[in-house]
Motif scaffolding. Structure first.
Motif, PDB file in Angstrom:
ATOM      1  N   MET A 246       0.835  -1.183   0.000  1.00  0.00           N
ATOM      2  CA  MET A 246       0.000   0.000   0.000  1.00  0.00           C
ATOM      3  C   MET A 246       0.882   1.248   0.000  1.00  0.00           C
ATOM      4  N   GLU A 247       0.268   2.356  -0.150  1.00  0.00           N
ATOM      5  CA  GLU A 247       0.989   3.607  -0.286  1.00  0.00           C
ATOM      6  C   GLU A 247       1.516   4.085   1.056  1.00  0.00           C
ATOM      7  N   GLN A 248       2.797   3.832   1.279  1.00  0.00           N
ATOM      8  CA  GLN A 248       3.411   4.244   2.530  1.00  0.00           C
ATOM      9  C   GLN A 248       3.905   5.689   2.453  1.00  0.00           C
ATOM     10  N   ASN A 249       3.901   6.272   1.259  1.00  0.00           N
ATOM     11  CA  ASN A 249       4.335   7.656   1.089  1.00  0.00           C
ATOM     12  C   ASN A 249       3.351   8.629   1.724  1.00  0.00           C
ATOM     13  N   HIS A 250       2.120   8.229   1.824  1.00  0.00           N
ATOM     14  CA  HIS A 250       1.098   9.099   2.377  1.00  0.00           C
ATOM     15  C   HIS A 250       1.301   9.238   3.882  1.00  0.00           C
ATOM     16  N   GLN A 251       0.977  10.401   4.381  1.00  0.00           N
ATOM     17  CA  GLN A 251       1.152  10.689   5.815  1.00  0.00           C
ATOM     18  C   GLN A 251       0.403   9.688   6.692  1.00  0.00           C
ATOM     19  N   TYR A 252      -0.754   9.209   6.233  1.00  0.00           N
ATOM     20  CA  TYR A 252      -1.539   8.277   7.031  1.00  0.00           C
ATOM     21  C   TYR A 252      -1.116   6.827   6.818  1.00  0.00           C
ATOM     22  N   GLY A 253      -0.151   6.595   5.941  1.00  0.00           N
ATOM     23  CA  GLY A 253       0.332   5.248   5.679  1.00  0.00           C
ATOM     24  C   GLY A 253       0.886   4.570   6.916  1.00  0.00           C
ATOM     25  N   ARG A 254       1.352   5.350   7.846  1.00  0.00           N
ATOM     26  CA  ARG A 254       1.898   4.775   9.085  1.00  0.00           C
ATOM     27  C   ARG A 254       0.813   4.116   9.939  1.00  0.00           C
ATOM     28  N   TYR A 255      -0.445   4.462   9.672  1.00  0.00           N
ATOM     29  CA  TYR A 255      -1.560   3.878  10.416  1.00  0.00           C
ATOM     30  C   TYR A 255      -2.162   2.658   9.721  1.00  0.00           C
ATOM     31  N   TYR A 256      -1.615   2.299   8.587  1.00  0.00           N
ATOM     32  CA  TYR A 256      -2.240   1.265   7.762  1.00  0.00           C
ATOM     33  C   TYR A 256      -2.500  -0.026   8.529  1.00  0.00           C
ATOM     34  N   LYS A 257      -1.504  -0.541   9.203  1.00  0.00           N
ATOM     35  CA  LYS A 257      -1.680  -1.814   9.925  1.00  0.00           C
ATOM     36  C   LYS A 257      -2.740  -1.700  11.008  1.00  0.00           C
ATOM     37  N   GLN A 258      -2.824  -0.541  11.638  1.00  0.00           N
ATOM     38  CA  GLN A 258      -3.801  -0.349  12.708  1.00  0.00           C
ATOM     39  C   GLN A 258      -5.226  -0.253  12.175  1.00  0.00           C
ATOM     40  N   VAL A 259      -5.392   0.298  10.987  1.00  0.00           N
ATOM     41  CA  VAL A 259      -6.741   0.487  10.440  1.00  0.00           C
ATOM     42  C   VAL A 259      -7.138  -0.624   9.461  1.00  0.00           C
TER      43      VAL A 259
ATOM     44  N   GLU B  30      -9.063  -4.109  -1.345  1.00  0.00           N
ATOM     45  CA  GLU B  30      -8.551  -3.243  -0.284  1.00  0.00           C
ATOM     46  C   GLU B  30      -7.654  -2.147  -0.851  1.00  0.00           C
ATOM     47  N   LYS B  31      -6.833  -2.497  -1.830  1.00  0.00           N
ATOM     48  CA  LYS B  31      -5.935  -1.517  -2.445  1.00  0.00           C
ATOM     49  C   LYS B  31      -6.726  -0.387  -3.105  1.00  0.00           C
ATOM     50  N   GLU B  32      -7.812  -0.738  -3.772  1.00  0.00           N
ATOM     51  CA  GLU B  32      -8.627   0.284  -4.429  1.00  0.00           C
ATOM     52  C   GLU B  32      -9.252   1.226  -3.403  1.00  0.00           C
ATOM     53  N   LEU B  33      -9.723   0.675  -2.299  1.00  0.00           N
ATOM     54  CA  LEU B  33     -10.292   1.504  -1.237  1.00  0.00           C
ATOM     55  C   LEU B  33      -9.215   2.397  -0.639  1.00  0.00           C
ATOM     56  N   TRP B  34      -8.044   1.843  -0.375  1.00  0.00           N
ATOM     57  CA  TRP B  34      -6.949   2.620   0.203  1.00  0.00           C
ATOM     58  C   TRP B  34      -6.504   3.714  -0.765  1.00  0.00           C
ATOM     59  N   ASP B  35      -6.419   3.386  -2.054  1.00  0.00           N
ATOM     60  CA  ASP B  35      -6.044   4.397  -3.052  1.00  0.00           C
ATOM     61  C   ASP B  35      -7.054   5.536  -3.077  1.00  0.00           C
ATOM     62  N   TYR B  36      -8.342   5.198  -3.034  1.00  0.00           N
ATOM     63  CA  TYR B  36      -9.377   6.233  -3.000  1.00  0.00           C
ATOM     64  C   TYR B  36      -9.173   7.144  -1.784  1.00  0.00           C
ATOM     65  N   LEU B  37      -8.955   6.536  -0.643  1.00  0.00           N
ATOM     66  CA  LEU B  37      -8.804   7.328   0.582  1.00  0.00           C
ATOM     67  C   LEU B  37      -7.567   8.216   0.526  1.00  0.00           C
ATOM     68  N   THR B  38      -6.433   7.651   0.120  1.00  0.00           N
ATOM     69  CA  THR B  38      -5.182   8.426   0.153  1.00  0.00           C
ATOM     70  C   THR B  38      -5.084   9.447  -0.970  1.00  0.00           C
ATOM     71  N   LYS B  39      -5.636   9.129  -2.128  1.00  0.00           N
ATOM     72  CA  LYS B  39      -5.495  10.029  -3.271  1.00  0.00           C
ATOM     73  C   LYS B  39      -6.650  11.006  -3.436  1.00  0.00           C
ATOM     74  N   LYS B  40      -7.797  10.677  -2.856  1.00  0.00           N
ATOM     75  CA  LYS B  40      -8.964  11.539  -3.020  1.00  0.00           C
ATOM     76  C   LYS B  40      -9.414  12.141  -1.693  1.00  0.00           C
ATOM     77  N   LYS B  41      -9.864  11.301  -0.785  1.00  0.00           N
ATOM     78  CA  LYS B  41     -10.437  11.770   0.477  1.00  0.00           C
ATOM     79  C   LYS B  41      -9.395  12.479   1.341  1.00  0.00           C
ATOM     80  N   TRP B  42      -8.204  11.901   1.400  1.00  0.00           N
ATOM     81  CA  TRP B  42      -7.136  12.478   2.231  1.00  0.00           C
ATOM     82  C   TRP B  42      -6.065  13.149   1.363  1.00  0.00           C
ATOM     83  N   LYS B  43      -6.486  13.737   0.284  1.00  0.00           N
ATOM     84  CA  LYS B  43      -5.532  14.376  -0.628  1.00  0.00           C
ATOM     85  C   LYS B  43      -4.679  15.408   0.113  1.00  0.00           C
ATOM     86  N   LYS B  44      -5.322  16.110   1.028  1.00  0.00           N
ATOM     87  CA  LYS B  44      -4.602  17.081   1.867  1.00  0.00           C
ATOM     88  C   LYS B  44      -4.713  16.618   3.313  1.00  0.00           C
ATOM     89  N   PRO B  45      -3.771  15.773   3.760  1.00  0.00           N
ATOM     90  CA  PRO B  45      -3.859  15.240   5.123  1.00  0.00           C
ATOM     91  C   PRO B  45      -3.665  16.331   6.171  1.00  0.00           C
TER      92      PRO B  45
END
Length: 98
Positions: free
Chosen positions: A1-14, A35-50
């Motif tokens: 998954m996208e670990q570059n995103h600021q929220y990527g550090r929470y991936y295992k927890q969520v 799961e990857k598609e959902l995560w991509d949507y969240l990181t690239k769209k919903k959380w575009k500006k974390p």
């Protein structure tokens, strides 16, 4: 998954919330959403500006409130971006732009 995103550090927890949402989508007949598609949507769209000081419960709430329509629209647009589309036929182009 996208670990570059600021929220990527929470991936295992969520991850359980992601799995739960994918199961919900399956119940409604959307069995091909991954799961990857959902995560991509969240990181690239919903959380575009974390946000700097977001809490994990806010991330989980965003995951659980994701709508299948939004995820599918995002996935479709991303697929179009990656595809090779040639509109060589001028009549088809005009019809598309109507």
């Amino acid at each position: 998954m996208e670990q570059n995103h600021q929220y990527g550090r929470y991936y295992k927890q969520v991850k359980p919330a992601l799995e739960s949402k994918i199961e919900e989508f399956k119940i409604f007949g959307y069995e091909h959403v991954r799961e990857k598609e959902l995560w991509d949507y969240l990181t690239k769209k919903k959380w575009k500006k974390p946000r700097e000081e977001t809490q994990i419960y806010e991330i989980v709430a965003d995951i659980l409130s994701a709508k299948i329509g939004d995820v599918m629209n995002f996935t479709t647009v991303e697929a179009f971006k990656l595809g090779d589309f040639a509109l060589d036929d001028e009549e088809e182009l005009k019809e598309l732009l109507k």
